[in-house]
Design a protein around this motif. Structure first.
Motif, short mmCIF file in Angstrom:
data_model
loop_
_atom_site.label_atom_id
_atom_site.label_comp_id
_atom_site.label_asym_id
_atom_site.label_seq_id
_atom_site.Cartn_x
_atom_site.Cartn_y
_atom_site.Cartn_z
N VAL A 86 2.50 8.05 3.26
CA VAL A 86 1.23 7.33 3.37
C VAL A 86 0.09 8.29 3.67
O VAL A 86 -0.93 8.32 2.97
CB VAL A 86 1.32 6.27 4.49
N LEU A 120 -0.56 -0.34 4.18
CA LEU A 120 -0.57 0.87 5.00
C LEU A 120 -1.33 1.99 4.30
O LEU A 120 -2.11 2.72 4.93
CB LEU A 120 0.85 1.30 5.32
N ARG A 123 -5.01 1.06 4.49
CA ARG A 123 -5.52 1.14 5.86
C ARG A 123 -5.75 2.58 6.28
O ARG A 123 -6.75 2.91 6.93
CB ARG A 123 -4.54 0.49 6.85
N TRP A 124 -4.82 3.46 5.90
CA TRP A 124 -4.99 4.87 6.26
C TRP A 124 -6.23 5.44 5.58
O TRP A 124 -7.01 6.19 6.18
CB TRP A 124 -3.76 5.69 5.90
N SER A 140 -4.98 -7.80 3.29
CA SER A 140 -3.56 -7.45 3.37
C SER A 140 -2.73 -8.71 3.17
O SER A 140 -2.83 -9.67 3.94
CB SER A 140 -3.26 -6.83 4.74
N ASN A 145 1.97 -4.29 8.99
CA ASN A 145 0.91 -3.52 9.65
C ASN A 145 1.30 -2.95 11.00
O ASN A 145 0.67 -2.01 11.49
CB ASN A 145 -0.35 -4.39 9.77
N ASP A 163 7.76 5.67 7.12
CA ASP A 163 6.39 5.32 7.52
C ASP A 163 6.28 3.86 7.93
O ASP A 163 5.44 3.51 8.77
CB ASP A 163 5.42 5.59 6.36
N MET A 164 7.12 3.00 7.36
CA MET A 164 7.05 1.56 7.67
C MET A 164 7.83 1.17 8.91
O MET A 164 7.74 0.01 9.35
CB MET A 164 7.56 0.75 6.47
N MET A 171 2.45 4.33 12.01
CA MET A 171 2.16 3.14 12.80
C MET A 171 1.38 3.46 14.07
O MET A 171 0.45 2.76 14.45
CB MET A 171 3.47 2.42 13.16
N LEU A 174 -2.28 4.27 12.94
CA LEU A 174 -3.02 3.13 12.41
C LEU A 174 -3.37 2.12 13.49
O LEU A 174 -4.44 1.51 13.47
CB LEU A 174 -2.22 2.44 11.30
#
Length: 237
Positions: A86, A120, A123-124, A140, A145, A163-164, A171, A174
Motif C-alpha cells: 500500500v 487502504l 486513504r494512504w 469506501s 479500514n 497490510d490489511m 493500519m 492510517l
C-alpha cells in the motif's frame, strides 16, 4: 393591432421589437447552458477496486452514474497489481493516475470511490501522498479500514494481505491521529454480514459519514441499488 390602412411599423418602434426578438431567441438556449455549468462543476470519479479484483467490478456503479448524467469521459478506473505494498508502491501509483486524470479533464480535484483493499490504497494517498489537495470526496465500500482478521490467511506470502491485518504498519499509520484529515469529505458504507471484513465495524471512520447497508455480502455492495443511490447522493452533495 395593425391593419392594412395603418401602414408599416414606425421606425421608432423597431429597436424595441428587435430587443424582444433577441430575448425570445435566447430563452431556449438557457437550459443547455445551465446543464453545461453543472457538468463543469462536477468532479471526475476515480474508481479503485479491491484485492484480487480488476476494474470490471465497477460496471454496475458506472452504469448508474452514466444514467445520472455522467459522461464516460468523467469516469476512470485505476487498475493495479493488488499484491503489492500500500504505502511503498500502490498509493504512489494511484497518485500518478489521479494527476493524469486531472491533466486529461482539466479538473482541479477528483472524487474517489474505493472498494475493499482499494480503500487502504486511496486513504494512504489522501493522508500521506498529497491526495488531500486533489481529492474532494472519498468513498469506501466495505473497506477494511481498521484491518480484517481474514487477511491473516494470506499474510505469510502476500504483502497486501499483511497490510490489511489488524495492527499492521499501514493500519497504525492510517488510523493514528486524525482518521479523516483535511478538507476531504469522507463516506463509508458497511455491512453487518460481510464475510471478508472481520469485524464488520472495521469499515466506519471517525469523521466520516458512515452508512450501514444491512445484510450484504462483501462484493454485493458493488451492485446494490440502495448503496449505489446513496453513493450518488454523496457525490452530488
Amino acid at each position: 393591432m395593425l391593419t392594412a390602412r395603418q401602414g408599416p411599423l414606425p421606425l421608432r418602434a423597431l429597436p424595441a421589437l428587435l430587443a424582444l426578438l433577441t430575448l425570445c431567441l435566447a430563452l431556449p438556449a438557457g437550459a443547455p447552458a445551465h446543464a453545461a455549468d453543472r457538468a463543469a462543476a462536477r468532479n471526475p470519479v476515480v474508481f479503485v477496486h479491491g484485492y484480487n479484483a480488476d476494474p470490471g467490478v465497477w460496471g454496475a456503479l458506472r452504469g448508474d452514474l452514466r444514467a445520472a448524467g455522467y459522461a464516460d469521459a468523467e469516469l476512470f478506473s485505476f487498475g493495479y497489481d493488488t499484491h503489492l505494498s500500500v504505502n511503498e508502491v500502490l498509493a504512489g501509483r494511484l497518485g500518478a493516475y489521479v494527476d493524469q486524470v486531472r491533466r486529461e479533464t482539466g479538473a482541479a480535484k477528483v472524487d474517489v470511490v474505493a472498494h475493499s483493499f482499494g480503500s487502504l490504497v486511496s486513504r494512504w494517498y489522501v493522508k500521506f501522498g498529497g491526495g488531500g489537495a486533489t481529492v474532494d470526496r472519498w468513498v469506501s465500500l466495505a473497506g477494511p479500514n481498521r484491518g480484517t482478521s481474514t487477511a491473516w490467511a494470506c499474510a505469510l506470502w502476500d504483502q497486501a494481505c499483511r497490510d490489511m491485518t489488524p495492527g499492521s504498519y499501514v493500519m497504525r499509520n492510517l488510523n493514528g491521529g486524525d482518521e479523516t484529515p483535511g478538507a476531504v469529505k469522507y463516506a463509508t458504507f458497511w455491512s453487518n454480514c460481510d464475510e471478508i471484513v472481520n469485524p464488520d465495524d472495521s469499515v466506519p471512520l471517525t469523521g466520516a459519514a458512515n452508512t450501514p447497508v444491512g445484510c450484504l455480502k462483501h462484493n454485493d455492495l458493488l451492485g446494490d441499488d440502495t448503496t449505489s443511490a446513496a453513493v450518488r447522493a454523496f457525490l452530488a452533495s
